[in-house]
Design a protein around this motif. Sequence first.
Motif, PDB file in Angstrom:
ATOM      1  N   UNK A  89      78.861  53.719  20.276  1.00 44.15           N
ATOM      2  CA  UNK A  89      80.118  53.448  20.990  1.00 44.15           C
ATOM      3  C   UNK A  89      79.887  52.649  22.269  1.00 44.15           C
ATOM      4  N   UNK A  90      78.641  52.511  22.663  1.00 43.58           N
ATOM      5  CA  UNK A  90      78.321  51.916  23.966  1.00 43.58           C
ATOM      6  C   UNK A  90      78.692  50.444  24.136  1.00 43.58           C
ATOM      7  N   UNK A  91      78.507  49.557  23.153  1.00 44.45           N
ATOM      8  CA  UNK A  91      78.891  48.160  23.383  1.00 44.45           C
ATOM      9  C   UNK A  91      80.372  47.992  23.757  1.00 44.45           C
ATOM     10  N   UNK A  92      81.258  48.699  23.077  1.00 44.94           N
ATOM     11  CA  UNK A  92      82.687  48.611  23.402  1.00 44.94           C
ATOM     12  C   UNK A  92      82.964  49.166  24.793  1.00 44.94           C
ATOM     13  N   UNK A  93      82.288  50.241  25.147  1.00 45.10           N
ATOM     14  CA  UNK A  93      82.463  50.826  26.482  1.00 45.10           C
ATOM     15  C   UNK A  93      81.943  49.861  27.545  1.00 45.10           C
ATOM     16  N   UNK A  94      80.819  49.211  27.268  1.00 44.74           N
ATOM     17  CA  UNK A  94      80.267  48.231  28.211  1.00 44.74           C
ATOM     18  C   UNK A  94      81.244  47.074  28.412  1.00 44.74           C
ATOM     19  N   UNK A  95      81.855  46.594  27.331  1.00 44.23           N
ATOM     20  CA  UNK A  95      82.851  45.517  27.453  1.00 44.23           C
ATOM     21  C   UNK A  95      84.036  45.968  28.298  1.00 44.23           C
ATOM     22  N   UNK A  96      84.476  47.213  28.100  1.00 48.10           N
ATOM     23  CA  UNK A  96      85.584  47.737  28.902  1.00 48.10           C
ATOM     24  C   UNK A  96      85.185  47.887  30.367  1.00 48.10           C
ATOM     25  N   UNK A  97      83.954  48.322  30.613  1.00 49.36           N
ATOM     26  CA  UNK A  97      83.472  48.458  31.996  1.00 49.36           C
ATOM     27  C   UNK A  97      83.470  47.099  32.693  1.00 49.36           C
ATOM     28  N   UNK A  98      83.054  46.077  31.963  1.00 42.83           N
ATOM     29  CA  UNK A  98      83.080  44.711  32.517  1.00 42.83           C
ATOM     30  C   UNK A  98      84.522  44.288  32.774  1.00 42.83           C
ATOM     31  N   UNK A  99      85.409  44.562  31.823  1.00 46.71           N
ATOM     32  CA  UNK A  99      86.809  44.149  31.928  1.00 46.71           C
ATOM     33  C   UNK A  99      87.516  44.766  33.135  1.00 46.71           C
ATOM     34  N   UNK A 100      87.168  46.003  33.486  1.00 46.48           N
ATOM     35  CA  UNK A 100      87.833  46.658  34.625  1.00 46.48           C
ATOM     36  C   UNK A 100      87.120  46.381  35.948  1.00 46.48           C
ATOM     37  N   UNK A 101      86.019  45.659  35.910  1.00 47.94           N
ATOM     38  CA  UNK A 101      85.309  45.317  37.141  1.00 47.94           C
ATOM     39  C   UNK A 101      84.506  46.451  37.741  1.00 47.94           C
ATOM     40  N   UNK A 102      83.990  47.337  36.885  1.00 48.92           N
ATOM     41  CA  UNK A 102      83.153  48.439  37.382  1.00 48.92           C
ATOM     42  C   UNK A 102      81.871  47.871  37.988  1.00 48.92           C
ATOM     43  N   UNK A 103      81.275  48.642  38.880  1.00 47.06           N
ATOM     44  CA  UNK A 103      80.047  48.191  39.521  1.00 47.06           C
ATOM     45  C   UNK A 103      78.791  48.579  38.770  1.00 47.06           C
ATOM     46  N   UNK A 104      78.878  49.661  37.986  1.00 46.34           N
ATOM     47  CA  UNK A 104      77.686  50.150  37.293  1.00 46.34           C
ATOM     48  C   UNK A 104      78.060  50.824  35.984  1.00 46.34           C
ATOM     49  N   UNK A 105      77.141  50.731  35.039  1.00 47.23           N
ATOM     50  CA  UNK A 105      77.243  51.442  33.773  1.00 47.23           C
ATOM     51  C   UNK A 105      76.086  52.430  33.742  1.00 47.23           C
ATOM     52  N   UNK A 106      76.401  53.715  33.684  1.00 52.28           N
ATOM     53  CA  UNK A 106      75.386  54.766  33.693  1.00 52.28           C
ATOM     54  C   UNK A 106      75.391  55.440  32.335  1.00 52.28           C
ATOM     55  N   UNK A 107      74.280  55.385  31.621  1.00 52.29           N
ATOM     56  CA  UNK A 107      74.166  55.949  30.281  1.00 52.29           C
ATOM     57  C   UNK A 107      73.300  57.207  30.336  1.00 52.29           C
ATOM     58  N   UNK A 108      73.896  58.324  29.984  1.00 52.65           N
ATOM     59  CA  UNK A 108      73.231  59.623  30.058  1.00 52.65           C
ATOM     60  C   UNK A 108      72.037  59.682  29.108  1.00 52.65           C
TER      61      UNK A 108
END
Length: 162
Positions: A89-108
């Motif tokens: 599920x991570x690629x779609x979440x990463x695209x959404x994180x980019x789309x909302x302008x998040x500063x970091x993606x943290x993967x548990x």
Amino acid sequence: MTDLDLSRYQDPLAIQRVLHTAKTIAVVGLSSNELRASHFVGYYLKRHGYQVIPVNPRETEILGEKCYPSLLDVPVHVDVVDVFRAPSALPAIARDAVAIGAGALWCQYGVINEEANQIATGAGLTVIVDRCIKVEHARYAGRMHWLGFNTERITSVRDGLQ
């Protein structure tokens, strides 16, 4: 788990910078089940002053906060997207994180997907992989002991014991 060299996504200085500058953390996959790791982590982060935004399409409220079905529905700026989902599920979440302008993606722990790492780093996000945000916060904030929480004791010897 993977043959991928994760050291570039586990830089202690990057981890500390993310933890010290973040104010808002969207937890994707946050569970209302108190026995789940995501719930405990969300509770911990909220207790330590972060604004925690639950992202889970199956819930309406978690930890007293309105729950959103996806990152794209979150109405405020998100500093960190913390992911408790399957690696697929991570690629779609990463695209959404980019789309909302998040500063970091943290993967548990165990949430490892190189395509997602490339999507996020390519857009300028800081990416932390295979690390627990609660554990890292506790490590750098001096709140860690062998059980994983702060006993507020310097020694195990209690007053009156000889």
